[in-house]
Design an enzyme around this catalytic site. Structure first.
Site, short mmCIF file in Angstrom:
data_model
loop_
_atom_site.label_atom_id
_atom_site.label_comp_id
_atom_site.label_asym_id
_atom_site.label_seq_id
_atom_site.Cartn_x
_atom_site.Cartn_y
_atom_site.Cartn_z
N GLY A 101 -24.30 15.57 -9.12
CA GLY A 101 -25.04 15.49 -10.23
C GLY A 101 -24.56 15.09 -11.52
O GLY A 101 -23.76 14.54 -11.62
N LYS A 485 -30.27 -6.77 3.32
CA LYS A 485 -29.61 -6.18 4.56
C LYS A 485 -28.13 -7.21 4.27
O LYS A 485 -27.01 -6.47 4.41
CB LYS A 485 -30.11 -6.31 5.66
CG LYS A 485 -31.07 -5.35 6.26
CD LYS A 485 -30.51 -4.06 6.73
CE LYS A 485 -30.37 -3.01 5.25
NZ LYS A 485 -31.50 -2.36 4.70
N HIS A 504 -41.67 -22.62 -7.31
CA HIS A 504 -42.04 -22.56 -8.77
C HIS A 504 -40.44 -22.28 -9.42
O HIS A 504 -40.18 -21.79 -10.42
CB HIS A 504 -42.76 -21.29 -8.72
CG HIS A 504 -44.01 -21.75 -8.84
ND1 HIS A 504 -44.72 -22.50 -9.14
CD2 HIS A 504 -44.94 -21.30 -7.52
CE1 HIS A 504 -46.08 -22.59 -8.70
NE2 HIS A 504 -46.06 -21.70 -7.44
N LYS A 603 -25.22 6.41 0.39
CA LYS A 603 -26.21 6.59 1.23
C LYS A 603 -27.45 7.23 0.58
O LYS A 603 -28.49 6.89 0.36
CB LYS A 603 -25.69 7.19 2.61
CG LYS A 603 -26.81 7.70 3.31
CD LYS A 603 -27.21 6.17 3.94
CE LYS A 603 -28.45 6.39 4.96
NZ LYS A 603 -29.19 5.01 5.31
C1 AGP Z 1 -30.88 0.72 2.04
O1 AGP Z 1 -30.15 -0.21 3.11
C2 AGP Z 1 -30.11 0.89 1.16
N1 AGP Z 1 -29.02 1.62 0.97
C3 AGP Z 1 -30.91 1.37 -0.20
O2 AGP Z 1 -31.50 0.47 -0.84
C4 AGP Z 1 -32.01 2.75 0.06
O3 AGP Z 1 -32.90 2.35 0.97
C5 AGP Z 1 -32.46 3.42 -1.22
O4 AGP Z 1 -31.34 3.85 -2.10
C6 AGP Z 1 -33.52 4.34 -1.05
O5 AGP Z 1 -33.13 5.28 -0.41
P1 AGP Z 1 -34.18 6.52 0.38
O6 AGP Z 1 -34.71 5.87 1.07
O7 AGP Z 1 -33.19 7.68 0.66
O8 AGP Z 1 -34.93 6.92 -0.96
#
Ligand code: AGP
Length: 608
Positions: A101, A485, A504, A603
């Site tokens: 945090g 991706k 555009h 993640k």
């Molecule tokens: C996805 O490939 C990403 N690593 C990232 O955009 C992710 O989807 C985003 O941080 C949101 O995460 P969440 O779905 O856990 O809220």
């Protein structure tokens, strides 16, 4: 992002802590460290890089201690370095703290503590917690942590040890998850259940402003008023065996292949075929409000945001709703009027994303009904929402989200079907959606059998430095997600655009070295897409198309084609993204990228 594991029990703590850290690696981190009680002092080891680097350090002698705390750090305040890695210590190296945090008032606290003579060693906000506990400590660690926590502003998940209390780990949380694991004569505290599940399935989730004290003999939980709390013990499924790659080279590939099952799990027990409607237990408490809903605002980030953009087309197609989709981190800057006829829907794989959490807290303040679609059971977002639906897709370890994206699209369809059937959608229309949902797993399996063809194409495109992804209507979000991706895991520049926007601006980029991926499956926009592709070809651009199986025209105009089966337009993005996930995967693989843990990414994005 950062991960915490703490242990108190009869076994040697160090190997258990290292194993826990390895199970948290998927969250993304740049350094790691641990502290183990060791004969009246704390033995602390930190390393920049991987947990395996930490494992190699400090192994000159086995550590006998059976209580300890450990951490993986994703840098926010201060670069990745040993000094900035956790655990952080107080001046006398008696207190060790690991923290997830952000401590928002750390500068103010640091100045106050420095004025009292405390010497700081790191650039982090977290170190202030160790010195504050040192300042508050008078022989009782629990009390010292409570007094310190009362001074903190911001978010924290904490695990703390003191050399004078070598058989205790104190944990506390506000806005950053802490889960307790209850074993036989051993107790764990972690920021993520994945770190505990091999050891125990009995868990307790701490709520904000709660603390826990663990020792080999037992545990207790209190609030910040020093009152004891009795909390429900949950039994979590699985033993963390999903963390096995099951023969796949990467989690990402495994999770791409798990999509048929994830879609089935999202639908399991939720399709009421005889009524042409869905049944979502998690929404039943708010069903009356949903029947009369006028407006839906979807908030989410990254891939979940693109799922939200698809969701707009899904809800608009099946319901009589006004739908808005907002990037969660921008939500608070809008001056939106949210009333009782409005629902704000948070989409989140992790259920921990700080921006999404902040957005729904803001929406709650303004009186909207708060809904969620979340994969991680009991996560922070799941706790804040009034009602919601779980994906039940199993854990996703690859940083690049794949199976949760397609699962989110399916759950959004189930939600729209439920609301739509109260808002004019006919039985026949509802039944058509159900039949299409039932066909999806088999259709995705079919696309996955085309893996060698997609791999071959990816290898031929891997040499390019830039890509444009285009699509219209339902496939405009597919273009954005396909581009995300690719850039996430291959570090290649890619832009997703609505195809109509190309002329555009972006068309000026097109030449023989700037290929376009066109998502051009058969729907009302297919002819316009073909015109856009012609415009690219006229400028010498190379085009890879994701097209419907029966479309004969496409091979005439495009350089390469990947075929997908047809479904309802609202569900077509579920199928169309699958080859683009594989395309990104094989390009990243041919470049030797760290696919499951791409640089700089985490993640769970637990800071705003
Ligand atoms: C996805 O490939 C990403 N690593 C990232 O955009 C992710 O989807 C985003 O941080 C949101 O995460 P969440 O779905 O856990 O809220």
């Amino acid at each position: 992002m950062c991960g915490i594991i703490g242990y108190c029990g009869g076994r040697a703590a160090r190997p258990l802590l290292l194993d826990g850290l390895k199970r948290l690696e998927y969250r993304g981190y740049d350094s790691a460290g641990l502290a183990v009680a060791d004969g009246g002092r704390l033995n602390v080891v930190r390393a920049v890089g991987k947990v395996s680097d930490l494992e190699k350090k400090g192994i000159e002698r086995p550590l006998p201690g059976h209580c300890g705390i450990a951490h993986t750090r994703w840098a926010t305040h201060g670069r990745p370095s040993e000094a900035n890695a956790h655990p952080h210590l107080d001046c006398r190296e008696r207190v060790a703290v690991v923290h997830n945090g952000i401590i928002e008032n750390y500068l103010e606290l640091k100045q106050e503590l420095q004025a009292k003579g405390h010497a700081f060693r790191s650039e982090t906000d977290s170190e202030v917690v160790a010195h504050l506990i040192e300042e508050c400590f008078a022989g009782d660690l629990e009390k010292a942590v409570r007094l310190a926590v009362l001074r903190l502003e911001g978010t924290f998940g904490l695990a703390v040890m003191h050399a004078d209390a070598p058989e205790q780990v104190v944990a506390a949380r506000r806005g950053s998850p802490i889960i307790l694991g209850l074993g036989e004569g051993e107790f764990f505290a972690a920021s993520d259940a994945n770190a505990l599940l091999p050891y125990t399935q009995k868990v307790i989730s701490l709520n904000d402003d709660e603390m826990a004290v663990l020792s080999p003999g037992g545990y207790h939980i209190k609030n910040l008023n020093d009152e004891f709390l009795q909390k429900e013990i949950e039994i979590r499924e699985g033993r963390g065996e999903e963390a096995d790659k099951k023969g796949f080279e990467h989690y990402m590939l495994k999770e791409i292949f798990e999509q048929p099952e994830a879609i089935e799990n999202a639908c399991r027990g939720r399709l009421l075929e005889s009524e042409g409607v869905s049944k979502l237990g998690g929404l039943e408490p708010v069903l009356e409000r949903l029947k009369n809903l006028k407006r839906l605002v979807i908030v989410s980030c990254g891939t979940s945001y693109y799922a939200g953009l698809c969701g707009r087309y899904i809800f608009e197609s099946l319901c009589e709703l006004h739908v808005e989709v907002e990037v969660a981190s921008e939500f608070r800057y809008r001056r939106l009027k949210l009333d009782a006829d409005t629902a704000v829907l948070a989409l989140s794989q992790s259920g921990e994303t700080a921006d999404t959490l902040a957005a729904i807290r803001e929406a709650k303040r303004k009186g909207a009904l708060i809904l969620g679609v979340v994969n991680v059971v009991g996560s922070a977002i799941a706790q804040v929402t009034d009602a919601g639906v779980y994906n039940h897709a199993g854990p996703e370890f690859g940083v690049a989200s794949t199976k949760i994206y397609t699962s989110q699209l399916v759950v959004l369809t189930l939600m729209a079907l439920l609301i739509g059937r109260y808002q004019g959608l006919s039985f026949t229309e509802g039944s058509a959606v159900i039949q299409a949902l039932k066909r999806l797993p088999r259709q995705v399996k079919g696309i996955l059998t085309d893996i060698e063809h997609i791999k071959d194409i990816a290898q031929r495109y891997a040499r390019y430095q830039d890509f444009l992804f285009i699509g219209r209507q339902h496939n405009y979000p597919t273009a954005m997600e396909g581009a995300l991706k690719l850039k996430e895991i291959s570090y290649i520049h890619a832009e997703g655009y609505p195809a109509g926007e190309m002329k555009h601006g972006p068309i000026s980029l097109i030449d023989a070295e700037f290929p376009t991926v066109a998502i051009v499956t058969q729907d009302a926009t297919a002819d316009k897409m073909l015109s856009n592709i012609q415009e690219i070809k006229a400028r010498n651009g190379r085009v890879l198309a994701v097209a419907s199986q029966g479309d004969g025209r496409i091979t005439e105009v495009c350089d390469d084609v990947i075929r997908v089966p047809e479904t309802l337009p609202i569900l077509q993005p579920v199928l169309n993204i699958v080859p683009l996930q594989l395309f990104a995967y094989f390009i990243a693989r041919s470049k030797g990228r760290d696919i499951d843990k791409p640089r700089n990414l985490a993640k769970s994005v637990t800071v705003e």
